[in-house]
Design an enzyme around this catalytic site. Structure first.
Site, mmCIF file in Angstrom:
data_model
loop_
_atom_site.group_PDB
_atom_site.id
_atom_site.type_symbol
_atom_site.label_atom_id
_atom_site.label_comp_id
_atom_site.label_asym_id
_atom_site.label_seq_id
_atom_site.Cartn_x
_atom_site.Cartn_y
_atom_site.Cartn_z
ATOM 1 N N SER A 143 0.663 -1.173 -0.084
ATOM 2 C CA SER A 143 0.100 0.107 -0.139
ATOM 3 C C SER A 143 1.038 1.369 -0.008
ATOM 4 O O SER A 143 1.967 1.221 0.366
ATOM 5 C CB SER A 143 -0.746 0.034 1.440
ATOM 6 O OG SER A 143 -1.593 1.153 1.453
ATOM 7 N N TYR A 156 -2.300 -1.476 10.263
ATOM 8 C CA TYR A 156 -2.275 -1.528 8.928
ATOM 9 C C TYR A 156 -0.860 -1.258 8.368
ATOM 10 O O TYR A 156 -0.301 -1.894 7.541
ATOM 11 C CB TYR A 156 -3.482 -0.934 8.280
ATOM 12 C CG TYR A 156 -3.708 -0.985 6.843
ATOM 13 C CD1 TYR A 156 -4.383 -2.016 6.317
ATOM 14 C CD2 TYR A 156 -3.187 0.032 6.016
ATOM 15 C CE1 TYR A 156 -4.717 -2.078 5.004
ATOM 16 C CE2 TYR A 156 -3.342 -0.116 4.523
ATOM 17 C CZ TYR A 156 -4.198 -1.213 4.027
ATOM 18 O OH TYR A 156 -4.245 -1.394 2.671
#
Ligand code: NAD
Length: 261
Positions: A143, A156
Site C-alpha cells: 500500500s 495496517y
C-alpha cells in the site's frame, strides 16, 4: 504477453483488487487459484465466469488467511491440482481504523495475521516449488501505507511497512534464481475495503457519500482519481513478464502522486 502454462494463486481474490489481478492473470492465459471469503454461490459464479471468459482453468480454495496450515494446504493444492504455484499474489487484507490507545488488541492481531503473516506463510510454502522450476513471481500487495503513514491505522501501516521489508528480504534471498519478489503499493482504490471508510467518514461528517469520496481523495491522492483493480492487474501481468525479470525487491506506488508529496 502470454502467461500460458503458468499458475497464479491470488489470495483474497473474491473481491476488489485481488479479483482484478486474478482476472488479469487469466486474461494473459494463466490458470488461477482463487481464494477469499464470501457467499459460496457468488464465489462459484465468479470462478466459473473467469474460466469461461478466458478459457483457462480456475479453482477456488477457501483457506482462511489467519490459519498457517490452511495457507500451506492452499499452495499444495495449487501444485497438486493445477501443476504449480508459479505466480503468488499476496493480496488478502483487512483494515481497522482507531487511535492507537483505543486500538482493540484482537483487531491488531487480525490485521497483522492477514496482512503480514499470511504472505510469509504463503511465500515459505511456494518458494521451494518455484526454485525447482527456476521461475517464480511473488507479488505482494502492500500500500502507499507501506511507504508513508497516516493517523489511526497503526496495525495496517505496521503490517504494510513489514510487507515491504519482507519483499526486500525474499528478493535478496532469491536474487540469483529465476524468482522475483516485488510489492505493489496502491493509493486509494474504490473497493469494499475503502467504501467502508468512505461511508464511515460520510456519517461522521454528515456528508453525501460522493462528497466523502472526493474529500478522501483530496487529502492524499493528488490525481483526485481512484486507481482501478484493472490498472493493478495490468502491472501484475507486467511483473510476470520477461521484461520485468531483473526487477526485484521493488515497491511500486500506483497512487496518483500520494507518496511523491
Ligand atoms: P476487499 O475487501 O475488496 O478484498 C479483500 C479480500 O481479502 C476479499 O477477497 C476478502 O474475502 C479477503 N479476505 C479478508 N480476510 C480474509 C481471510 N481471513 N482469509 C482469506 N481471505 C480474506 O479489499 P481490497 O481493497 O481489494 O484490498 C486488497 C488488498 O489491497 C489488501 O491487502 C489491501 O490492504 C490492499 N490495498 C487496498 C487499497 C484500496 O484503496 N482499496 C489501497 C492499498 C492497498
Amino acid at each position: 504477453m502470454s502467461l500460458q502454462g503458468k499458475v497464479g494463486v491470488v489470495t483474497g481474490s473474491t473481491s476488489g483488487i485481488g479479483l482484478g489481478i486474478a482476472r488479469a492473470l487469466a486474461g494473459a492465459g494463466a490458470d488461477v487459484m482463487l481464494n477469499g471469503l464470501g457467499d459460496a454461490a457468488e464465489i462459484e459464479t465468479i470462478r466459473a465466469g473467469i474460466e469461461k471468459e478466458f478459457a483457462v482453468r480456475v479453482l477456488y480454495h477457501g483457506a482462511d488467511m489467519t490459519k498457517p496450515l490452511q495457507i500451506a494446504e492452499m499452495i499444495a493444492s495449487a501444485q497438486a491440482k493445477l501443476g504449480g504455484c508459479d505466480i503468488l499474489v499476496n493480496n488478502a487484507g483487512i483494515q481497522h481504523v482507531a487511535p492507537v490507545e483505543d486500538f482493540p488488541p484482537e483487531k491488531w492481531e487480525a490485521v497483522i495475521a492477514i496482512n503480514l503473516s499470511a504472505p510469509f506463510y504463503a511465500i515459505r510454502s511456494a518458494v521451494p516449488g518455484m526454485k525447482q522450476k527456476n521461475w517464480g513471481r511473488i507479488i505482494n500487495i502492500a500500500s502507499a501505507h507501506g511507504l508513508v503513514a497516516s493517523v489511526n491505522k497503526a496495525a495496517y501501516i505496521s503490517a504494510k511497512h513489514g510487507l515491504v521489508g519482507l519483499t526486500k528480504t525474499v528478493a535478496l534471498e532469491t536474487a540469483q534464481t529465476g524468482i522475483t519478489c516485488n510489492a505493489i503499493c496502491p493509493g486509494w482504490v474504490r473497493t469494499p475495503l475503502v467504501e467502508a471508510q468512505i461511508v464511515a467518514r460520510a456519517q461522521a461528517a454528515n456528508l453525501e457519500i460522493e462528497e466523502s469520496g472526493r474529500r478522501l481523495l483530496s487529502e492524499k491522492q493528488p490525481s483526485l482519481r481512484f486507481t482501478s483493480p484493472e490498472q493493478l492487474g495490468a502491472l501484475a501481468v507486467f511483473l510476470c513478464s520477461d521484461g520485468a525479470s531483473n526487477m526485484t525487491g521493488t515497491s511500486l506506488p500506483v497512487d496518483g502522486g500520494w507518496t511523491a508529496q
